[in-house]
Design a protein around this motif. Structure first.
Motif, PDB file in Angstrom:
ATOM      1  N   LYS A  73     -12.048  -4.040  -0.832  1.00 40.94           N
ATOM      2  CA  LYS A  73     -12.982  -3.082  -1.411  1.00 40.94           C
ATOM      3  C   LYS A  73     -12.530  -2.689  -2.821  1.00 40.94           C
ATOM      4  N   GLN A  74     -11.205  -2.561  -3.009  1.00 45.91           N
ATOM      5  CA  GLN A  74     -10.671  -2.160  -4.313  1.00 45.91           C
ATOM      6  C   GLN A  74     -10.792  -3.255  -5.358  1.00 45.91           C
ATOM      7  N   ARG A 129      -9.111  -4.844   4.367  1.00 47.67           N
ATOM      8  CA  ARG A 129     -10.464  -4.440   3.944  1.00 47.67           C
ATOM      9  C   ARG A 129     -10.383  -3.461   2.782  1.00 47.67           C
ATOM     10  N   PHE A 130      -9.406  -2.581   2.833  1.00 50.75           N
ATOM     11  CA  PHE A 130      -9.209  -1.610   1.754  1.00 50.75           C
ATOM     12  C   PHE A 130      -8.926  -2.322   0.428  1.00 50.75           C
ATOM     13  N   LEU A 137       0.807  -1.219   0.000  1.00 50.95           N
ATOM     14  CA  LEU A 137       0.000   0.000   0.000  1.00 50.95           C
ATOM     15  C   LEU A 137       0.836   1.263   0.000  1.00 50.95           C
ATOM     16  N   GLU A 189      -7.633  -3.138   8.673  1.00 50.18           N
ATOM     17  CA  GLU A 189      -8.162  -2.115   7.777  1.00 50.18           C
ATOM     18  C   GLU A 189      -7.530  -2.170   6.386  1.00 50.18           C
ATOM     19  N   SER A 190      -6.213  -2.402   6.340  1.00 56.56           N
ATOM     20  CA  SER A 190      -5.540  -2.411   5.038  1.00 56.56           C
ATOM     21  C   SER A 190      -6.047  -3.562   4.166  1.00 56.56           C
TER      22      SER A 190
END
Length: 162
Positions: free
Chosen positions: A125-126, A121-122, A95, A118-119
């Motif tokens: 989502k992408q 999940r990011f 990231l 969180e990373s």
């Protein structure tokens, strides 16, 4: 590009019954399909990182020499603190430095991704995850299955002729 591996594989390393399949998948099925049949070179912890090496720096070096990161998502990995270190380095590299693409293989239905860091999940989502479904276990060795086609789509182009 100075990279040695096409992908670095992150998977849960403690031994429960579900992890037995994951280890079989990591050590047998993945190398058979991605290395033997498709010509990729994987870096797998436990196979390519040697006893006596400083694990933390070895992991980081191998990740930097890999074009992709493959993370196997299991309930165990989402709940495990043990794997947090290589996940953390991996996600940081992917990231922040943005030089490594991540491929997420959902080995069992995670359901809600709320427990994931969180990373992760990011990234989900992408780009979503590639789901391993039970029907793949019937012919897990077929590189032409939908699952492996999706994995190969996200892998770098191989420069070797197979």
């Amino acid at each position: 590009d100075g990279k040695i591996y096409d992908a670095y594989v992150i998977y849960p390393k403690n031994h429960t019954s579900e992890a037995n399949f994951v280890e079989y998948f990591v050590y047998q099925i993945m190398p058979d399909i991605l290395e033997n049949k498709c010509g990729y070179k994987l870096c797998i912890y436990g196979r390519d990182i040697y006893p006596g090496e400083d694990a933390a720096s070895a992991i980081e070096k191998r990740m930097q020499k890999s074009r992709r990161l493959i993370i196997l998502l299991t309930h165990q990995l989402t709940n495990s603190k043990e794997d947090a270190f290589d996940q953390h380095i991996a996600l940081y590299n992917a990231l922040i430095q943005n030089d490594t693409k991540v491929i997420l293989l959902e080995m069992e239905t995670i359901g809600t991704y709320g427990k994931l860091q969180e990373s992760l999940r990011f990234i989900i989502k992408q780009q979503g995850t590639i789901k391993w479904k039970e029907e793949h276990t019937v012919h897990p060795q077929s590189p032409r299955s939908k699952f492996w086609k999706q994995v190969r789509y996200h892998m770098p182009l191989t420069h070797r002729s197979s």
